[in-house]
Write a protein that holds these residues in place. Structure first.
Motif, short mmCIF file in Angstrom:
data_model
loop_
_atom_site.label_atom_id
_atom_site.label_comp_id
_atom_site.label_asym_id
_atom_site.label_seq_id
_atom_site.Cartn_x
_atom_site.Cartn_y
_atom_site.Cartn_z
N LEU A 31 0.85 -1.19 0.00
CA LEU A 31 0.00 0.00 0.00
C LEU A 31 0.89 1.24 0.00
O LEU A 31 1.97 1.23 0.59
N ARG A 32 0.41 2.27 -0.64
CA ARG A 32 1.10 3.56 -0.61
C ARG A 32 0.29 4.51 0.26
O ARG A 32 -0.93 4.47 0.27
N ASP B 155 4.31 17.38 2.02
CA ASP B 155 3.93 16.08 1.49
C ASP B 155 4.95 15.00 1.85
O ASP B 155 6.15 15.21 1.76
N ARG B 156 4.41 13.86 2.28
CA ARG B 156 5.21 12.68 2.58
C ARG B 156 4.59 11.51 1.85
O ARG B 156 3.38 11.35 1.83
N GLU B 157 5.43 10.68 1.24
CA GLU B 157 4.95 9.48 0.57
C GLU B 157 5.76 8.29 1.06
O GLU B 157 6.97 8.40 1.24
N ARG B 158 5.07 7.19 1.32
CA ARG B 158 5.77 5.97 1.72
C ARG B 158 5.04 4.78 1.14
O ARG B 158 3.84 4.84 0.89
N GLU B 159 5.78 3.71 0.94
CA GLU B 159 5.19 2.46 0.52
C GLU B 159 5.37 1.47 1.66
O GLU B 159 6.46 1.35 2.22
N LEU B 160 4.29 0.77 1.99
CA LEU B 160 4.32 -0.22 3.05
C LEU B 160 4.05 -1.59 2.43
O LEU B 160 2.95 -1.84 1.94
#
Length: 178
Positions: free
Chosen positions: A89-90, A113-118
């Protein structure tokens, strides 16, 4: 009386569940392959099952078909955590706490803004008024995740976003999710 509860002037008080405890719960639950495998998956839309979370928290097991997501939202006064059990999930999030009320449109400053992939086994916790969107960016694979919120969600605010402008679009309450 619930475990770890105390009585203050005749009123039962249950301690708050911390974001760390919620994160521990969602990670443990996401590792339960029998539970994860029991979730029916729909190729067209998200599926979910309500779970018993720690300390009276609200918890959910959610299936995400390819390309589906939540849109921008927050969980009001609830803190929470989620962990990916299968797939990835992003999360796009704002690195700022927004005012709880009194606004309809905000212009966001640069750098929030912060983006991460889990991926499977990874999770994260967050505090009150955390604004984010979560989605399955895969074009072919379902994702499955576990989410927990404490206190149970009193409401959810949904937002639209165009560039730096965030607009409050809708407020949902638990009775809207039945």
């Amino acid at each position: 009386m619930p475990p770890h509860a105390s009585v203050s002037h005749g009123v039962s008080v249950t301690p708050s569940v911390s974001p760390t405890e919620l994160l521990d719960f969602v990670r443990r639950t996401a590792a339960d392959s029998a539970l994860i495998d029991s979730l029916p998956l729909d190729p067209e839309g998200r599926t979910w099952v309500r779970l018993d979370g720690p300390g009276g928290s609200e918890a959910w097991l959610i299936g995400w078909p390819p390309g589906t997501g939540t849109g921008w939202h927050d969980h009001a006064e609830s803190q929470g955590a989620f962990a990916t059990a299968r797939g990835a999930l992003r999360e796009n999030a704002l690195a700022a706490r927004l005012p709880a009320s009194g606004w309809k449109t905000l212009e966001l400053a640069e750098g929030l803004d912060r983006e991460r992939e889990l991926t499977a086994g990874q999770g994260r916790a967050f505090g009150r008024h955390h604004v984010h969107e979560v989605y399955n960016a895969s074009e072919t694979e379902h994702a499955v995740s576990v989410h927990a919120y404490h206190p149970p969600l009193p409401l959810l605010r949904r937002f639209s976003r165009t560039g730096a402008v965030l607009r409050l679009e809708q407020i949902e309450r638990p009775e809207d999710w039945q």
